[in-house]
Design a protein around this motif. Structure first.
Motif, PDB file in Angstrom:
ATOM      1  N   LYS A  16     -35.678 -21.726 -40.638  1.00 41.64           N
ATOM      2  CA  LYS A  16     -35.736 -21.153 -41.878  1.00 41.64           C
ATOM      3  C   LYS A  16     -35.827 -22.258 -43.140  1.00 41.64           C
ATOM      4  CE  LYS A  16     -32.177 -19.227 -40.754  1.00 41.64           C
ATOM      5  NZ  LYS A  16     -30.854 -18.369 -40.701  1.00 41.64           N
ATOM      6  N   TRP A  17     -35.316 -23.309 -43.160  1.00 40.39           N
ATOM      7  CA  TRP A  17     -35.411 -24.447 -43.996  1.00 40.39           C
ATOM      8  C   TRP A  17     -37.065 -24.851 -43.975  1.00 40.39           C
ATOM      9  CZ3 TRP A  17     -37.264 -29.315 -43.442  1.00 40.39           C
ATOM     10  CH2 TRP A  17     -37.018 -30.166 -44.559  1.00 40.39           C
ATOM     11  N   ARG A  18     -37.534 -24.977 -42.957  1.00 37.04           N
ATOM     12  CA  ARG A  18     -38.981 -25.349 -42.976  1.00 37.04           C
ATOM     13  C   ARG A  18     -39.954 -24.507 -43.745  1.00 37.04           C
ATOM     14  NH1 ARG A  18     -41.553 -25.549 -37.386  1.00 37.04           N
ATOM     15  NH2 ARG A  18     -41.622 -23.360 -37.984  1.00 37.04           N
ATOM     16  N   ARG A  19     -39.590 -23.098 -43.827  1.00 38.10           N
ATOM     17  CA  ARG A  19     -40.445 -22.050 -44.365  1.00 38.10           C
ATOM     18  C   ARG A  19     -40.117 -22.230 -45.965  1.00 38.10           C
ATOM     19  NH1 ARG A  19     -37.874 -18.112 -40.753  1.00 38.10           N
ATOM     20  NH2 ARG A  19     -39.330 -17.769 -38.933  1.00 38.10           N
ATOM     21  N   ILE A  20     -39.043 -22.523 -46.352  1.00 40.49           N
ATOM     22  CA  ILE A  20     -38.732 -22.908 -47.687  1.00 40.49           C
ATOM     23  C   ILE A  20     -39.444 -24.175 -48.211  1.00 40.49           C
ATOM     24  CG2 ILE A  20     -36.947 -23.178 -49.667  1.00 40.49           C
ATOM     25  CD1 ILE A  20     -36.997 -20.347 -48.793  1.00 40.49           C
ATOM     26  N   TYR A  21     -39.452 -25.069 -47.472  1.00 38.94           N
ATOM     27  CA  TYR A  21     -39.996 -26.413 -47.731  1.00 38.94           C
ATOM     28  C   TYR A  21     -41.312 -26.158 -47.786  1.00 38.94           C
ATOM     29  CZ  TYR A  21     -42.006 -31.152 -46.901  1.00 38.94           C
ATOM     30  OH  TYR A  21     -42.754 -32.129 -46.849  1.00 38.94           O
ATOM     31  N   THR A  22     -41.995 -25.302 -46.903  1.00 40.08           N
ATOM     32  CA  THR A  22     -43.644 -25.268 -46.730  1.00 40.08           C
ATOM     33  C   THR A  22     -44.009 -24.469 -48.193  1.00 40.08           C
ATOM     34  OG1 THR A  22     -43.593 -25.252 -44.429  1.00 40.08           O
ATOM     35  CG2 THR A  22     -45.620 -24.678 -45.502  1.00 40.08           C
ATOM     36  N   GLY A  23     -43.192 -23.479 -48.634  1.00 37.85           N
ATOM     37  CA  GLY A  23     -43.470 -22.667 -49.617  1.00 37.85           C
ATOM     38  C   GLY A  23     -43.294 -23.555 -50.881  1.00 37.85           C
ATOM     39  N   ASN A  24     -42.470 -24.160 -51.103  1.00 39.94           N
ATOM     40  CA  ASN A  24     -41.978 -25.057 -52.061  1.00 39.94           C
ATOM     41  C   ASN A  24     -43.206 -26.173 -52.361  1.00 39.94           C
ATOM     42  OD1 ASN A  24     -40.640 -26.233 -54.133  1.00 39.94           O
ATOM     43  ND2 ASN A  24     -39.292 -27.472 -52.866  1.00 39.94           N
ATOM     44  N   MET A  25     -43.757 -26.639 -51.180  1.00 39.85           N
ATOM     45  CA  MET A  25     -44.911 -27.510 -51.197  1.00 39.85           C
ATOM     46  C   MET A  25     -45.868 -26.928 -51.739  1.00 39.85           C
ATOM     47  SD  MET A  25     -45.916 -30.298 -48.126  1.00 39.85           S
ATOM     48  CE  MET A  25     -46.003 -28.778 -46.887  1.00 39.85           C
ATOM     49  N   VAL A  26     -46.454 -25.863 -51.124  1.00 41.54           N
ATOM     50  CA  VAL A  26     -47.629 -25.014 -51.626  1.00 41.54           C
ATOM     51  C   VAL A  26     -47.526 -24.993 -53.272  1.00 41.54           C
ATOM     52  CG1 VAL A  26     -48.893 -22.747 -51.357  1.00 41.54           C
ATOM     53  CG2 VAL A  26     -48.247 -24.174 -49.257  1.00 41.54           C
ATOM     54  N   PHE A  27     -46.234 -24.473 -53.620  1.00 38.03           N
ATOM     55  CA  PHE A  27     -46.170 -24.143 -55.096  1.00 38.03           C
ATOM     56  C   PHE A  27     -46.438 -25.473 -55.871  1.00 38.03           C
ATOM     57  CE2 PHE A  27     -43.680 -24.025 -58.802  1.00 38.03           C
ATOM     58  CZ  PHE A  27     -44.089 -22.898 -59.389  1.00 38.03           C
ATOM     59  N   GLY A  28     -46.002 -26.678 -55.300  1.00 40.44           N
ATOM     60  CA  GLY A  28     -46.155 -27.915 -55.834  1.00 40.44           C
ATOM     61  C   GLY A  28     -47.618 -28.181 -55.932  1.00 40.44           C
ATOM     62  N   PRO A  44     -25.830 -31.068 -39.976  1.00 41.69           N
ATOM     63  CA  PRO A  44     -25.726 -29.897 -38.820  1.00 41.69           C
ATOM     64  C   PRO A  44     -26.402 -28.624 -39.335  1.00 41.69           C
ATOM     65  CG  PRO A  44     -23.402 -30.234 -39.833  1.00 41.69           C
ATOM     66  CD  PRO A  44     -24.386 -31.484 -40.452  1.00 41.69           C
ATOM     67  N   LEU A  45     -26.180 -28.354 -40.866  1.00 43.63           N
ATOM     68  CA  LEU A  45     -26.616 -27.147 -41.230  1.00 43.63           C
ATOM     69  C   LEU A  45     -28.377 -27.277 -40.969  1.00 43.63           C
ATOM     70  CD1 LEU A  45     -24.504 -26.339 -44.217  1.00 43.63           C
ATOM     71  CD2 LEU A  45     -24.529 -25.346 -42.230  1.00 43.63           C
ATOM     72  N   ILE A  46     -29.066 -28.159 -41.480  1.00 45.71           N
ATOM     73  CA  ILE A  46     -30.361 -28.410 -41.517  1.00 45.71           C
ATOM     74  C   ILE A  46     -30.861 -28.236 -40.009  1.00 45.71           C
ATOM     75  CG2 ILE A  46     -32.359 -29.886 -41.624  1.00 45.71           C
ATOM     76  CD1 ILE A  46     -30.863 -30.991 -44.343  1.00 45.71           C
ATOM     77  N   ALA A  47     -30.293 -28.802 -39.116  1.00 47.15           N
ATOM     78  CA  ALA A  47     -30.446 -29.017 -37.696  1.00 47.15           C
ATOM     79  C   ALA A  47     -30.411 -27.516 -36.992  1.00 47.15           C
ATOM     80  CB  ALA A  47     -29.452 -29.775 -37.051  1.00 47.15           C
ATOM     81  N   THR A  71     -29.025 -27.926 -51.108  1.00 45.10           N
ATOM     82  CA  THR A  71     -29.267 -26.754 -51.852  1.00 45.10           C
ATOM     83  C   THR A  71     -30.228 -25.808 -51.159  1.00 45.10           C
ATOM     84  OG1 THR A  71     -29.025 -27.939 -54.021  1.00 45.10           O
ATOM     85  CG2 THR A  71     -30.326 -25.865 -54.042  1.00 45.10           C
ATOM     86  N   PRO A  72     -31.538 -26.076 -50.639  1.00 47.28           N
ATOM     87  CA  PRO A  72     -32.241 -25.091 -50.009  1.00 47.28           C
ATOM     88  C   PRO A  72     -31.660 -24.529 -48.614  1.00 47.28           C
ATOM     89  CG  PRO A  72     -33.302 -27.540 -49.621  1.00 47.28           C
ATOM     90  CD  PRO A  72     -32.123 -27.478 -50.503  1.00 47.28           C
ATOM     91  N   VAL A  73     -30.993 -25.423 -47.843  1.00 49.54           N
ATOM     92  CA  VAL A  73     -30.368 -25.138 -46.402  1.00 49.54           C
ATOM     93  C   VAL A  73     -29.243 -24.043 -46.833  1.00 49.54           C
ATOM     94  CG1 VAL A  73     -28.831 -26.748 -46.237  1.00 49.54           C
ATOM     95  CG2 VAL A  73     -29.689 -25.915 -44.192  1.00 49.54           C
ATOM     96  N   LEU A  74     -28.506 -24.335 -47.777  1.00 57.43           N
ATOM     97  CA  LEU A  74     -27.267 -23.247 -48.008  1.00 57.43           C
ATOM     98  C   LEU A  74     -28.131 -21.951 -48.528  1.00 57.43           C
ATOM     99  CD1 LEU A  74     -24.571 -25.305 -49.641  1.00 57.43           C
ATOM    100  CD2 LEU A  74     -24.551 -24.254 -47.523  1.00 57.43           C
TER     101      LEU A  74
END
Length: 415
Positions: free
Chosen positions: A321-333, A313-316, A218-221
């Motif tokens: 860009k995936w890491r930015r969403i992940y980091t922001g998601n983590m800070v929100f958590g 392959p999409l994450i790689a 979901t986040p990578v798409l």
């Protein structure tokens, strides 16, 4: 404390029973649901039939109060909290039952997983302080039960191994803890076997619960470019990606084409619309790719394998860009950057202090802060780090304050 438990029980009984989109899946033992909670519900339904709702809530409330009591009692027996702070902390631990999520009233996994989690953390704390191996041995079946209810708690395994390493290092007795290390290392395999066996008995297929792929993709798409079709191998994979990317852009649900509110960021949009993203274009298009000759259960199994294959392959290719969403998601958590830095600060300071002085206070603060950080880091990988997945450790900051005040009170009394 007894009065607090009684008030909690009365409030729970007065609140309505909560049914959610996930509830039906647990009730019907759907293939995409892990076995812990469906088996719990089926046991209650076997006894009470169609009148299972009220008994379920009553049991969840009683078990919840027991979990809180066990945790508090363990802290008091270890002289971590005095009577006053024990009562204060009891209030904090009971809040999820009477406000906000109202977990005991919901037909959802957190209704029982919260209590199991508190008991396990209590046993971890007791082992870290007393070095009594029995505490960890007793935690193993509970952790196995927790993992087949919500697999997000897999981070407790490395946490237990870190404690074992620390204790064995301090005692210079590594061999004595060999069996414990092996048991914790084998726990993922054992719970996976239990999960697959459950699905074989109930659904006729020896397979792991098939939904992890949907959480990962979901986040990578959400951030992938149209050109990323090139990294996929098969025609089916390319067709799925092209159609899903087009649908997301067309619906203004892709990071490149969002209609954001003034104070909304792409990450906040992702968190707020996670369910719409996952169950909208992503699931619908993947579901259409499945072979119609397969049964619905077989389609879910095949879909999960297909999605996982596409995700890698999409994450790689979109890792930054995936890491930015992940980091922001983590800070929100965490509840914001300030709280994230505070919890990291508590963990680092506790660890540094523990290296200098093997004090029980530092052990507890390090353990609970690492548990909170690890939970949010794991949840944020795919899912949206909303309160339903993060509330399990909302008490950490309160316990930190109570422990420090209790220690200060002891010092003042002794002086």
């Amino acid at each position: 404390m007894g009065i607090l438990f009684l008030i909690t029980f009365v409030v729970v009984l007065r609140n309505p029973i909560g049914f959610f989109p996930d509830s039906q899946g647990y009730y019907e033992m759907h293939i995409i649901r892990t076995p812990g909670y469906p088996l719990f519900l089926s046991a209650i339904i076997a006894v009470f039939g169609d009148n299972y709702q009220l008994p379920t809530v009553i049991f969840q409330a009683l078990f919840g109060c027991f979990g809180v009591y066990y945790f508090i009692n363990k802290l008091r027996s270890l002289y971590v909290l005095n009577t006053f702070f024990s009562v204060c902390f009891t209030v904090v631990l009971l809040l999820p039952f009477v406000s906000g999520l109202k977990i005991a009233n919901n037909i959802l996994t957190e209704a029982i997983s919260y209590s199991i989690y508190l008991i396990i953390i209590a046993k971890f704390i007791a082992f870290f302080i007393t070095k009594n191996k029995k505490e960890l041995y007793c935690s193993l079946p509970l952790l196995a039960l927790l993992l087949i209810t919500r697999y997000q708690f897999v981070y407790l395994i490395p946490l237990a191994l870190l404690m074992i390493f620390w204790v064995s290092f301090k005692k210079k007795q590594f061999k004595q803890y060999g069996i414990l290390v092996l048991l914790f290392l084998s726990l993922p395999l054992m719970t996976s076997l239990a999960d697959k066996t459950y699905h074989k008995i109930v659904h006729g297929h020896f397979t792991s619960t098939p939904w992890t792929g949907m959480s990962i993709i979901t986040p990578v798409l959400f951030v992938a470019d149209a050109e990323d079709e090139a990294v996929l191998e098969t025609t089916q994979e390319k067709e799925f990606f092209k159609k899903t990317h087009y649908n997301l852009v067309e619906a203004n649900m892709h990071i490149s084409n969002l209609n954001l509110n003034p104070n909304e960021t792409p990450t906040l949009y992702y968190i707020s619309n996670y369910a719409n993203l996952q169950m909208g274009p992503i699931f619908k298009n993947a579901d259409e790719m499945m072979d119609d000759s397969l049964s619905r259960i077989e389609q879910f199994i095949a879909l999960d394998g297909f999605i996982k294959k596409v995700s890698k392959p999409l994450i790689a290719d979109n890792f930054t860009k995936w890491r930015r969403i992940y980091t922001g998601n983590m800070v929100f958590g965490f509840g914001g950057m300030k709280l994230a830095l505070l919890y990291i600060f508590i963990a680092i300071c506790s660890f540094v202090a523990l290296l200098k002085q093997n004090h029980n206070t530092y052990k507890i603060l390090l353990l609970i802060s690492l548990a909170l950080i690890a939970n949010i880091m794991l949840v944020s990988i795919g899912m949206h780090a909303v309160i339903r997945f993060t509330f399990y450790n909302d008490w950490v900051l309160f316990l930190t304050i109570f422990i420090l005040l209790n220690s200060l009170n002891k010092k003042l009394y002794e002086s």
